[in-house]
Design a protein around this motif. Structure first.
Motif, short mmCIF file in Angstrom:
data_model
loop_
_atom_site.label_atom_id
_atom_site.label_comp_id
_atom_site.label_asym_id
_atom_site.label_seq_id
_atom_site.Cartn_x
_atom_site.Cartn_y
_atom_site.Cartn_z
N ARG A 120 48.48 44.74 51.36
CA ARG A 120 47.21 44.08 51.65
C ARG A 120 46.26 45.08 52.30
O ARG A 120 45.12 45.22 51.90
CB ARG A 120 47.43 42.89 52.58
N ASP A 121 46.77 45.77 53.34
CA ASP A 121 45.95 46.77 54.03
C ASP A 121 46.84 47.86 54.62
O ASP A 121 46.95 48.94 54.05
CB ASP A 121 45.08 46.11 55.12
N THR B 167 45.93 49.00 47.45
CA THR B 167 45.65 48.12 48.59
C THR B 167 44.58 47.11 48.20
O THR B 167 43.64 47.43 47.48
CB THR B 167 45.15 48.93 49.81
N GLU B 168 44.74 45.90 48.67
CA GLU B 168 43.78 44.84 48.34
C GLU B 168 42.39 45.17 48.86
O GLU B 168 41.39 44.84 48.21
CB GLU B 168 44.26 43.51 48.91
N ASP B 169 42.32 45.82 50.04
CA ASP B 169 41.01 46.10 50.62
C ASP B 169 40.46 47.48 50.24
O ASP B 169 39.36 47.85 50.66
CB ASP B 169 41.06 45.97 52.15
N SER C 190 41.49 50.37 51.19
CA SER C 190 41.55 51.34 52.28
C SER C 190 42.39 52.56 51.94
O SER C 190 42.25 53.61 52.58
CB SER C 190 42.10 50.67 53.55
N LYS D 119 42.05 50.38 44.73
CA LYS D 119 41.69 49.06 45.24
C LYS D 119 42.13 48.02 44.21
O LYS D 119 41.72 48.05 43.05
CB LYS D 119 40.18 48.95 45.46
#
Length: 254
Positions: free
Chosen positions: A137-138, A156-158, A160, A164
């Motif tokens: 996720r992050d 990563t979902e965000d 970062s 992405k």
């Protein structure tokens, strides 16, 4: 394979990120028998926690008898576990379930969230060409451990770190290919991996996540829908703890 119940001793425990812990335990027999993709059942000291907690094996060292588990705190049992320290003891049953078949093919290892830890022992055990894709996720964990055993690609979902999006986005962005796929993670991820493998004609093994009760296949609490009739229940079900947790992707419906 013989299952053993032991009083294991905690060697050390570390917090990898908020809510995610890494614990090394000393066993007498379990570590010598463990295979990539198998799991342990851990029995809590809190008497109100009647059922053991199934946790996948992250690493196993046959010579020392050490086993590493990496888990997320999600309830009373794992919250108790996170409070253990060096020298504490815990009752452990294992190794349980069927692990990943080790084949000499170009491999793609895919892990999502708390499905990432079992990819480490698998990466250590596969000696051919391999690429590892992990999705978060992050915050990330175990990246450096995995990098010691293959090229690692992160999603990563965000956004970062790495690609992405999802692990499938990372696979497409980096033009990764393979002769065999091994995956462990949440059901939506496994569904996408199964579809991708089917479209490209790639042999694929999935490790399914499910809440378990007995951990040995007796209670039928952790079943998944299968493409063939189970000899135990006589319906189109597979027991994840006993018949799995690893299945050939064409064996199960997600």
């Amino acid at each position: 394979m013989k299952k053993t119940k032991e009083q294991a001793r905690v060697i050390r425990q570390d917090c990898l990120m908020e809510g995610v812990y890494s614990m090394w335990i000393q066993t007498q027999q379990i570590a010598r028998q463990a295979k990539p993709g198998q799991f342990l059942s851990l029995f809590m000291k809190d008497q109100s926690s009647l059922l053991p907690r199934p946790i996948s094996i992250c690493e196993a060292e046959a010579k020392t008898g050490w086993i590493r588990i990496v888990y997320r705190v999600v309830g009373r049992g794992t919250r108790e576990l996170s409070g253990y320290g060096t020298g504490d003891t815990i009752s452990v049953l294992g190794p349980l379930g069927n692990g990943f078949p080790l084949k000499p093919k170009k491999a793609l290892l895919i892990g999502g969230g708390i499905g990432i830890p079992p990819m480490l022992e698998l990466a250590k055990s596969l000696h051919g060409e391999k690429q590892i894709v992990v999705g978060y996720r992050d915050q990330q964990f175990l990246v450096e451990d995995l990098q010691a055993h293959g090229a690692v690609f992160i999603a990563t979902e965000d956004g970062s770190c790495g690609t992405k999006g999802t692990v499938m986005d990372a696979i497409r962005e980096n033009n990764l290919d393979a002769e065999i796929i091994y995956a462990c993670g949440p059901t939506p991820m496994l569904r996408a991996v199964k579809e991708y493998a089917g479209q490209h004609g790639i042999e694929c093994y999935l490790s399914l996540e499910e809440r378990m009760a007995c951990g040995i296949g007796a209670c039928l609490a952790c079943v998944c829908q299968s493409t063939e009739i189970d000899g135990h229940s006589q319906v189109n079900n597979k027991r994840i703890c006993k018949d799995g947790p690893v299945f050939l992707s064409t064996e199960v419906e997600l």
